[in-house]
Write an enzyme that holds these catalytic residues in place. Structure first.
Site, PDB file in Angstrom:
ATOM      1  N   GLU A 261       0.826  -1.218   0.000  1.00 29.81           N
ATOM      2  CA  GLU A 261       0.000   0.000   0.000  1.00 29.81           C
ATOM      3  C   GLU A 261       0.857   1.264   0.000  1.00 29.81           C
ATOM      4  OE1 GLU A 261      -2.554   0.253   3.420  1.00 29.81           O
ATOM      5  OE2 GLU A 261      -3.438   2.156   2.796  1.00 29.81           O
ATOM      6  N   HIS A 297      -4.839   8.267  -0.249  1.00 26.04           N
ATOM      7  CA  HIS A 297      -3.386   8.370  -0.308  1.00 26.04           C
ATOM      8  C   HIS A 297      -2.846   9.044  -1.555  1.00 26.04           C
ATOM      9  CE1 HIS A 297      -2.516   5.099   2.945  1.00 26.04           C
ATOM     10  NE2 HIS A 297      -3.328   6.056   3.348  1.00 26.04           N
TER      11      HIS A 297
END
Ligand code: RNT
Ligand code: ZN
Length: 454
Positions: A261, A297
């Site tokens: 991630e 993000h």
């Protein structure tokens, strides 16, 4: 089978049936009248969707196959059950708010999760973090965790028929306090975190084997720097090396799959994040593992839904962390908004729901945590249902034929179709609270259970 359905109502004959209006209304009749209204609204809505070629029953069947991986960490604000817990989350993460009723132990956490699952339609999974092992009173450091610490979860998983996904926890720890874990230039720390990830992968594979389907193991690290960094290349090289070491053991894909991630910045890592999008995109492609895209993000003006069709040119499978960033990676509760809907639409337009593992990642401690879960899960599901109720073929044809006005107008019209009636019916059929009914249920759980916690 339980005498009561997910809504706590006494079960009728399993088949739903229309009832005649009765003048002497008792609570049961009232329920039946409500159900009748939902069924009628559904039939009318279905006609409207079918008139533009959407096969509603097929859509509802598809919905049942789309399983969300519910994160465990909204129950207790990402605290976990370690005896060594440092007390602060760290890693550039922040949970704001101090609403009462936070889960204080594994029993409260499980009872909260079960309550949550009872208020959302369909099947879900549970996404566990390593800090949620059952460590008892022992101090078990992250490089010491074993399968034994998760046996209770495996039992719970079997009892509740909820499959598990897993995450290493590479934050909230003294060895992560200087801002580095897998990319640390302190060899002792780097090895410590490699060992942690190795153990987490082993635990994941064990869960996967037990449940008969792969446990997705996600790695997110906080590594980065607050200010201008001189050796970006060196840190990233170390991260690559560490991941290669940590992922060296191969497990059957039927047992576990790795995901990595990326992130843009965190609090205290504003200038440099080692595990950036480019870094992990390259890593996932070359190592043939999953890429995890967290909707919070990226730069706030980036359209995350637009990324999926690009990365699918090069990776076979994705993990999503659905979340809602407000101005920054704030991890607000998901709402039924353009961003989430576009993500669902893009997956649907590529017919790729079988290649996308949908996880949730939000934590709001300023409101009732159970309510946050239920509202967020249902909004994610609504976004998916909305996307599935699209007459995609017609729209694709318009595009193909250069009829761009028609494409625009039709998309606009679809926004005001009676989508809510389909959603209500889906909830009714799944025996979970319909529409705002769940608010009352959350409130009464708060009165009976949460308010008794300090
Ligand atoms: C952090 C990442 C990560 C965490 C969880 C708790 O920015 O999004 O996924 O939220 O691991
Ligand atoms: Zn995330």
């Amino acid at each position: 089978m339980n005498k009561f359905d997910k809504r706590g109502h006494k079960r009728q004959n399993s088949k739903m049936h229309f009832v005649q209006l009765n003048k002497n209304l008792n609570p049961l009749n009232e329920i039946m009248m409500k159900e009748n209204a939902i069924l009628k609204a559904f039939e009318l809505a279905k006609e409207q969707y079918e008139s533009v070629g959407v096969r509603v029953e097929e859509v509802l069947q598809k919905m049942e196959q789309i399983i969300l991986s519910v994160h465990c960490w909204q129950t207790d604000d990402v605290t976990g059950f370690e005896q060594t817990a440092s007390g602060s989350i760290g890693g550039g993460l922040a949970v704001t708010g101090n609403y009462p009723g936070k889960a204080r132990n594994i029993h409260e956490m499980r009872s909260d999760l079960e309550k949550v699952y009872s208020m959302v339609p369909g099947k879900q999974r549970l996404n566990l973090h390593a800090i949620y092992g059952e460590f008892g009173n022992r101090k078990v450091d992250r490089d010491q965790i074993t399968i034994d610490h998760f046996k209770g979860w495996a039992d719970w998983s079997k009892q509740n028929k909820i499959d598990i996904d897993f995450n290493g926890t590479l934050f909230s720890h003294p060895r992560a306090n200087d801002g580095f874990t897998l990319s640390s230039k302190n060899e002792g720390d780097r090895q410590f975190w490699i060992e942690h990830v190795k153990r987490c992968r082993e635990i994941s594979a064990w869960f996967g084997k037990q449940q008969g389907n792969p446990c997705i193991h996600n790695t997110w690290i906080p590594d980065g720097m607050k200010d201008t960094t001189m050796d970006r290349y060196g840190y990233r090289k170390l991260l690559k090396l560490s991941l290669d070491e940590a992922l060296a053991t191969k497990y059957a894909k039927s047992e576990m799959k790795d995901a990595v991630e990326s992130k843009l910045f965190g609090i205290g890592s504003e200038s440099f994040v080692v595990g950036s999008h480019e870094f992990y995109l390259g890593y996932a492609i070359t190592r043939e593992i999953l890429l995890c895209i967290d909707a919070g993000h990226f730069h706030p003006t980036e359209v995350v839904g637009d990324k999926i069709s690009s990365v699918f040119q090069y990776v076979d499978e994705l993990l999503l962390h659905l979340t809602r960033g407000v101005r920054w990676d704030s991890d607000h509760v998901i709402t039924f908004n353009d961003e989430t809907v576009l993500i669902a639409q893009e997956i649907n337009r590529m017919n790729a729901f079988d290649k996308v593992n949908i996880g949730l990642d939000f934590f709001d401690a300023s409101i009732n945590r159970i309510g946050a879960y239920v509202s967020g899960i249902r909004s994610a599901q609504k976004s998916i249902l909305f996307a599935l109720l699209e007459p995609t073929d017609i729209l694709k044809n318009y595009e193909q034929e250069g009829k761009w006005f028609e494409r625009l107008a039709f998309l606009e019209e679809m926004k005001s179709k009676p989508f809510g009636a389909i959603w209500d019916y889906y909830c009714l059929k799944a025996n979970v609270p319909v529409a705002q009914e769940y608010i009352q249920e959350v409130t009464s759980y708060e009165e009976k259970v949460l308010s008794l916690r300090n």
